[in-house]
Design an enzyme around this catalytic site. Structure first.
Site, PDB file in Angstrom:
ATOM      1  N   ARG A  91       0.832  -1.205   0.000  1.00  0.00           N
ATOM      2  CA  ARG A  91       0.000   0.000   0.000  1.00  0.00           C
ATOM      3  C   ARG A  91       0.865   1.254   0.000  1.00  0.00           C
ATOM      4  O   ARG A  91       0.528   2.263  -0.608  1.00  0.00           O
ATOM      5  CB  ARG A  91      -0.930  -0.032   1.214  1.00  0.00           C
ATOM      6  CG  ARG A  91      -1.937  -1.178   1.171  1.00  0.00           C
ATOM      7  CD  ARG A  91      -2.779  -1.215   2.451  1.00  0.00           C
ATOM      8  NE  ARG A  91      -3.755  -2.295   2.438  1.00  0.00           N
ATOM      9  CZ  ARG A  91      -3.539  -3.498   2.948  1.00  0.00           C
ATOM     10  NH1 ARG A  91      -2.362  -3.770   3.500  1.00  0.00           N
ATOM     11  NH2 ARG A  91      -4.473  -4.422   2.921  1.00  0.00           N
ATOM     12  N   ASP A 151      -9.564  -4.177   8.227  1.00  0.00           N
ATOM     13  CA  ASP A 151      -8.638  -5.137   8.838  1.00  0.00           C
ATOM     14  C   ASP A 151      -9.290  -5.816  10.046  1.00  0.00           C
ATOM     15  O   ASP A 151      -9.162  -7.030  10.239  1.00  0.00           O
ATOM     16  CB  ASP A 151      -7.357  -4.443   9.307  1.00  0.00           C
ATOM     17  CG  ASP A 151      -6.744  -3.562   8.243  1.00  0.00           C
ATOM     18  OD1 ASP A 151      -5.697  -3.923   7.705  1.00  0.00           O
ATOM     19  OD2 ASP A 151      -7.337  -2.502   7.953  1.00  0.00           O
ATOM     20  N   ARG A 154     -11.859  -8.304   8.965  1.00  0.00           N
ATOM     21  CA  ARG A 154     -11.207  -9.539   8.513  1.00  0.00           C
ATOM     22  C   ARG A 154     -10.765 -10.391   9.705  1.00  0.00           C
ATOM     23  O   ARG A 154     -10.883 -11.625   9.681  1.00  0.00           O
ATOM     24  CB  ARG A 154      -9.998  -9.191   7.637  1.00  0.00           C
ATOM     25  CG  ARG A 154     -10.371  -8.682   6.249  1.00  0.00           C
ATOM     26  CD  ARG A 154      -9.156  -8.198   5.483  1.00  0.00           C
ATOM     27  NE  ARG A 154      -9.500  -7.872   4.095  1.00  0.00           N
ATOM     28  CZ  ARG A 154      -8.874  -6.969   3.358  1.00  0.00           C
ATOM     29  NH1 ARG A 154      -7.848  -6.295   3.860  1.00  0.00           N
ATOM     30  NH2 ARG A 154      -9.249  -6.745   2.114  1.00  0.00           N
ATOM     31  N   HIS A 178      -2.871   0.892   8.067  1.00  0.00           N
ATOM     32  CA  HIS A 178      -3.631  -0.027   7.212  1.00  0.00           C
ATOM     33  C   HIS A 178      -2.629  -0.589   6.220  1.00  0.00           C
ATOM     34  O   HIS A 178      -2.508  -0.125   5.087  1.00  0.00           O
ATOM     35  CB  HIS A 178      -4.761   0.709   6.494  1.00  0.00           C
ATOM     36  CG  HIS A 178      -5.511  -0.157   5.512  1.00  0.00           C
ATOM     37  ND1 HIS A 178      -6.105  -1.344   5.863  1.00  0.00           N
ATOM     38  CD2 HIS A 178      -5.740   0.003   4.186  1.00  0.00           C
ATOM     39  CE1 HIS A 178      -6.673  -1.880   4.799  1.00  0.00           C
ATOM     40  NE2 HIS A 178      -6.461  -1.086   3.767  1.00  0.00           N
TER      41      HIS A 178
END
Length: 310
Positions: A91, A151, A154, A178
């Protein structure tokens, strides 16, 4: 801040923006959605496709494409535009590419007199939320990033599968970047009011292995189908509900730290109370010594990357 007109402007009519718009429509969270995209024809097409679903929505919704002038009276501007993460990219690799895009977008929005709340979703979301606040000049509480909401979802799903407990009864959060330096807060995680670490020991589950699956989830999905968008779309809808319905919900969003957790001047995923005014306060939860070190490392990584990208 009083609600003006229940208008949400989504900048970026790609997979994430449209998944978010669809979640808004299905949940009846707003009465007006405007899609803006550099590809105006695509935005118009996506708006038309979404309009076909309005008769099945719980409330009437006006959906259309538009331009930056529609931001002036919007309650919420959500930025999902930018270059997507490709297989093999982190990312943080997206920083230079997407910083320029965000600076342009935010400047255009503010030039129209926008005075609502920004919600950023594009990666690297923590740093781009910082860019949004600095360019807009809006109060920090009114500039929010999607943070580690996805997150955490998940993680809850993974723990639900392991322990066969409804994910809604699992309270376990991921905080930090993140990205690759995120961390699970095992010290306060519970499932059905029972300590997660105790439960894992009793049932022979390896929590570190579970979290590794969570961290690799986005990479796996991107490798398999090219992008992730349904999960983040629902995550954005959850944050939106907290804002527009003034829930004062506690969600792990990207918020700027001003002394909380011993850190300053960094947007990062932390629990925060979210309502009609944006971020009411950051909730400083206790961390054990290992978690404190991991969180400090995550903050340091973001700061170094941010400074290197300027």
């Amino acid at each position: 801040m009083a609600i003006k007109n229940n208008r949400i402007v989504i900048i970026g009519a790609g997979a994430v923006g449209c998944s978010y718009a669809y979640a808004l429509l299905q949940q009846g969270l707003t009465r007006e959605i405007v899609l803006i995209d550099v590809n105006e024809e695509k935005a118009a097409g996506e708006a038309g496709d979404l309009r076909d679903a309005v008769p099945f929505a719980p409330v009437p919704v006006t959906i259309r494409s538009g331009g930056y002038e529609n931001c002036r009276d919007a309650d919420l501007v959500v930025i999902t535009a930018g270059l997507a993460q490709k297989p093999g990219e982190t990312r943080l690799d997206l920083l230079a590419k997407n910083t320029n895009i965000f600076e342009t977008i935010v400047t255009e929005v503010m030039a129209r007199g926008f005075d609502g709340i920004f919600l950023a979703a594009t990666n690297p979301v923590d740093i781009l939320t910082d860019v949004t606040q600095r360019v807009s000049g809006l109060p920090e509480k009114r500039v929010i990033g999607s943070g580690t909401v996805l997150d955490s979802a998940r993680l809850q799903s993974a723990l639900s599968a392991c322990f066969h407990i409804d994910s809604r009864d699992i309270h376990a959060w991921v905080i930090g970047e993140h990205g690759d330096t995120s961390l699970p807060v095992w010290s306060s995680a519970v499932a059905g009011m029972k300590d997660i670490r105790t439960m894992a020991a009793e049932e022979g589950q390896q929590l570190d292995s579970i979290f590794q699956q969570v961290q690799s989830a986005a990479y796996d999905i991107i490798q398999q189908k090219g992008a992730t968008h349904f999960g983040i779309g629902m995550s954005l809808a959850r944050i939106t509900r907290a804002i527009l319905q003034d829930e004062r919900a506690v969600l792990p969003v990207s918020a700027r730290l001003n002394g909380e957790f011993g850190e300053n001047d960094t947007y990062i995923g932390v629990p925060a109370e979210i309502g009609r005014h944006g971020i009411h306060r950051v909730i400083e939860i206790p961390l054990d010594e290992t978690e404190k070190k991991q969180f400090a490392h995550s903050v340091r990584t973001l700061k170094e990357t941010r400074e290197g990208g300027r």
